[in-house]
Design a protein around this motif. Structure first.
Motif, short mmCIF file in Angstrom:
data_model
loop_
_atom_site.label_atom_id
_atom_site.label_comp_id
_atom_site.label_asym_id
_atom_site.label_seq_id
_atom_site.Cartn_x
_atom_site.Cartn_y
_atom_site.Cartn_z
N UNK A 59 0.80 -1.11 -0.10
CA UNK A 59 0.19 -0.03 -0.05
C UNK A 59 0.94 1.25 -0.09
N UNK A 60 0.62 2.13 -0.84
CA UNK A 60 1.25 3.49 -0.93
C UNK A 60 1.13 4.18 0.27
N UNK A 61 2.35 4.83 0.88
CA UNK A 61 2.19 5.66 2.28
C UNK A 61 3.18 6.70 1.86
N UNK A 62 3.22 7.69 2.86
CA UNK A 62 4.08 8.86 2.73
C UNK A 62 4.63 8.86 4.24
N UNK A 63 5.82 9.02 4.47
CA UNK A 63 6.52 9.14 5.72
C UNK A 63 7.47 10.30 5.55
N UNK A 64 8.39 10.17 6.68
CA UNK A 64 9.39 11.10 7.00
C UNK A 64 10.61 11.01 5.61
N UNK A 65 10.73 10.06 4.98
CA UNK A 65 11.62 9.54 3.77
C UNK A 65 10.72 10.04 2.60
N UNK A 66 9.60 10.30 2.56
CA UNK A 66 8.80 10.40 1.36
C UNK A 66 7.86 9.15 0.92
N UNK A 67 7.65 9.28 -0.08
CA UNK A 67 6.81 8.33 -0.90
C UNK A 67 7.24 6.80 -0.81
N UNK A 68 6.58 5.99 -0.26
CA UNK A 68 6.96 4.58 -0.20
C UNK A 68 5.84 3.67 -0.11
N UNK A 69 6.09 2.66 0.25
CA UNK A 69 5.17 1.37 0.33
C UNK A 69 5.25 0.61 1.65
N UNK A 70 4.18 -0.01 1.99
CA UNK A 70 4.20 -0.77 3.32
C UNK A 70 3.22 -2.36 3.24
N UNK A 71 3.75 -3.32 3.36
CA UNK A 71 3.45 -4.56 3.32
C UNK A 71 3.70 -5.31 4.59
N UNK A 72 2.83 -6.02 5.15
CA UNK A 72 3.12 -6.76 6.44
C UNK A 72 4.16 -6.35 7.30
#
Length: 89
Positions: free
Chosen positions: A22-35
């Motif tokens: 799933x697309x996410x945005x965090x302190x490092x910018x755009x990313x993805x998260x899974x499990x």
């Protein structure tokens, strides 16, 4: 801590998280998260980051990596999460 992971493995898992996560945005910018693992890439594309909330692993140029794991238990748990994603996807 055992050196049981390599750059190719990390890049493979990164691609699987990017594709299936799933697309996410965090302190490092755009990313993805899974499990439970979140991945981001550096602004220049030479570094990729993996994070599970306890451990951050950075894969840099020439497949050199380092981790913020405070102990072997945290590191082993993190690697287990990466292996599970690799096998499942």
């Amino acid at each position: 801590m055992k050196n049981e992971i390599d750059g190719m493995f990390l890049l493979t898992v990164f691609a699987k998280i990017e594709k299936n996560g799933t697309a996410v945005t965090n302190d490092l910018g755009a990313g993805f998260t899974l499990e439970g693992i979140t991945v981001n890439s550096g602004f220049d594309g030479y570094e990729v980051y993996f994070d599970n909330g306890k451990v951050q692993l950075t894969l840099g140029f020439h497949n050199q990596w380092n981790t913020t794991a405070e102990n072997e238990t945290e590191y082993d748990e993190f690697v287990k999460m990466l292996n599970n994603i690799d096998k499942k996807y």
